[in-house]
Design an enzyme around this catalytic site. Structure first.
Site, PDB file in Angstrom:
ATOM      1  N   LYS A  52      45.153  32.094  45.119  1.00  0.00           N
ATOM      2  CA  LYS A  52      45.750  33.197  46.057  1.00  0.00           C
ATOM      3  C   LYS A  52      45.619  32.665  47.361  1.00  0.00           C
ATOM      4  O   LYS A  52      46.333  32.746  48.367  1.00  0.00           O
ATOM      5  CB  LYS A  52      45.259  34.383  45.640  1.00  0.00           C
ATOM      6  CG  LYS A  52      45.872  34.922  44.429  1.00  0.00           C
ATOM      7  CD  LYS A  52      45.156  36.237  43.716  1.00  0.00           C
ATOM      8  CE  LYS A  52      45.626  36.565  42.579  1.00  0.00           C
ATOM      9  NZ  LYS A  52      44.987  37.819  41.650  1.00  0.00           N
ATOM     10  N   GLN A  96      40.132  41.693  42.812  1.00  0.00           N
ATOM     11  CA  GLN A  96      40.388  40.922  41.588  1.00  0.00           C
ATOM     12  C   GLN A  96      39.632  41.636  40.523  1.00  0.00           C
ATOM     13  O   GLN A  96      38.676  42.031  40.608  1.00  0.00           O
ATOM     14  CB  GLN A  96      39.899  39.498  41.943  1.00  0.00           C
ATOM     15  CG  GLN A  96      39.982  38.528  40.648  1.00  0.00           C
ATOM     16  CD  GLN A  96      41.689  38.076  40.492  1.00  0.00           C
ATOM     17  OE1 GLN A  96      42.309  37.903  41.346  1.00  0.00           O
ATOM     18  NE2 GLN A  96      42.072  38.368  39.189  1.00  0.00           N
ATOM     19  N   ASP A 119      49.257  44.627  44.601  1.00  0.00           N
ATOM     20  CA  ASP A 119      49.290  44.737  43.147  1.00  0.00           C
ATOM     21  C   ASP A 119      50.312  45.834  42.535  1.00  0.00           C
ATOM     22  O   ASP A 119      50.498  45.908  41.334  1.00  0.00           O
ATOM     23  CB  ASP A 119      47.711  44.762  42.635  1.00  0.00           C
ATOM     24  CG  ASP A 119      47.019  43.590  42.326  1.00  0.00           C
ATOM     25  OD1 ASP A 119      47.891  42.482  42.207  1.00  0.00           O
ATOM     26  OD2 ASP A 119      45.965  43.474  42.310  1.00  0.00           O
TER      27      ASP A 119
END
Ligand code: NAP
Length: 285
Positions: A52, A96, A119
């Site tokens: 990422k 994460q 997200d």
């Protein structure tokens, strides 16, 4: 023989678009920024976070990494999220998963400012997706829609079957297919006649987490088969939820693993970061 959908190529074109938008925002004095928080030392999570960060650098998105030890307390993690919520240079926050045992992931997600929730896991964003009034779409399902569109495949009116009902893949996937006017069936571990239902699908999305679970007899000839799975086969090799070797000759389109849905997830995260930067600066979406 199915046409293979090249996720790397489609992701590259999304990234190119992201890079253009990032450059245009910078000209207006806005530098899109993403904070990635990783807790503990899970090797798969470390790889995802590295990928990422690299993708941000390649597309001109500023990124910050916060690597915290597994011993981090809930209070410390919540305090970091609060700090990032207030930090002006940061437009997107990604924590994460999975978090180490003992940390409450749900509470952490709910603490993220919904405008920075790239997200799209915050209940506000989930609700927005449900009613079709959203800013961000969850990265993996949004990536699947892009892959289908990239082939010029019409979703409207098609029988779409999603196997899996997780909050991060299956459920939002079904919702996005519905928004695109598909006729959607969601299957899970308690579904009866799974084989028959799958075999009725024009578009079949597998998000089960079991290697080679979707076999050739579960696929309609000519169907579009999208494999979200990231599994390991009996030799420890990366594979998907679809028995690719046997399904490929029967399907119309198929995504490989690796190189299908995987590259799209990060591309859509970058796209969401651009959207977040625009949202927080009153720029047109
Ligand atoms: P998950 O939370 O474990 O959900 C799996 C789903 O599969 C559940 O809804 C479960 O049903 C269903 N299921 C399990 N066994 C089944 C069976 N025998 N028949 C029918 N349904 C069954 O997994 P997830 O997080 O959604 O992830 C799914 C896969 O996608 C994993 O391989 C994961 O690694 C991969 N993934 C890939 C990406 C990417 O970027 N490519 C992103 C996220 C996830 P119940 O609800 O009834 O238990």
């Amino acid at each position: 023989m199915a046409k293979r959908i090249d996720g790397k190529a489609v992701a590259a074109s999304v990234r190119a678009q992201v890079a253009e938008e990032a450059a245009a925002l910078k000209e207006r004095g806005i530098c899109p920024g993403l904070a990635v928080v990783i807790v503990g030392d899970d090797p798969a999570s470390r790889t995802y976070v590295n990928n990422k960060k690299k993708a941000c650098a390649e597309t001109g998105i500023y990124s910050e990494e916060y690597a915290l030890p597994a011993s981090t307390t809930q209070e410390e993690l919540m305090a970091l999220v609060e700090k990032l919520n207030r930090k002006e240079e940061i437009h997107g926050i990604l924590v994460q998963s999975p978090l180490p045992k003992g940390l409450d992931e749900k509470a952490v997600i709910e603490a993220i400012n919904p405008a920075k929730d790239v997200d799209a896991f915050h209940p506000e964003n989930v609700g927005r997706i449900m009613i079709g009034n959203f800013h961000f779409l969850p990265c993996t399902p949004a990536g699947v829609i892009e892959l289908i569109r990239s082939q010029g495949i019409e979703i409207a009116g098609k029988n779409c079957v999603v196997v899996g009902r997780s909050n991060i893949v299956g459920k939002p996937m079904a919702m996005l297919l519905l928004h695109n006017n598909g006729t959607v069936t969601i299957c899970h571990s308690r579904t009866r006649n799974l084989k028959e239902i799958c075999a009725s699908a024009d578009i079949l999305v597998a998000a089960v987490g079991k290697p080679k679970f979707i076999t050739e007899d579960m696929v309609k000839p000519g169907a579009v088969v999208i494999d979200v799975g990231m599994d390991r086969d009996e030799n420890g090799k990366l594979c998907g939820d679809v028995d690719f070797a046997h399904v490929e000759p029967k399907a119309g389109y198929i995504t490989p693993v690796p190189g299908g849905v995987g590259p799209m997830t990060i591309a859509m995260l970058l796209k969401n970061t651009i959207t977040a930067a625009k949202l927080q600066n009153g720029a047109e979406l």
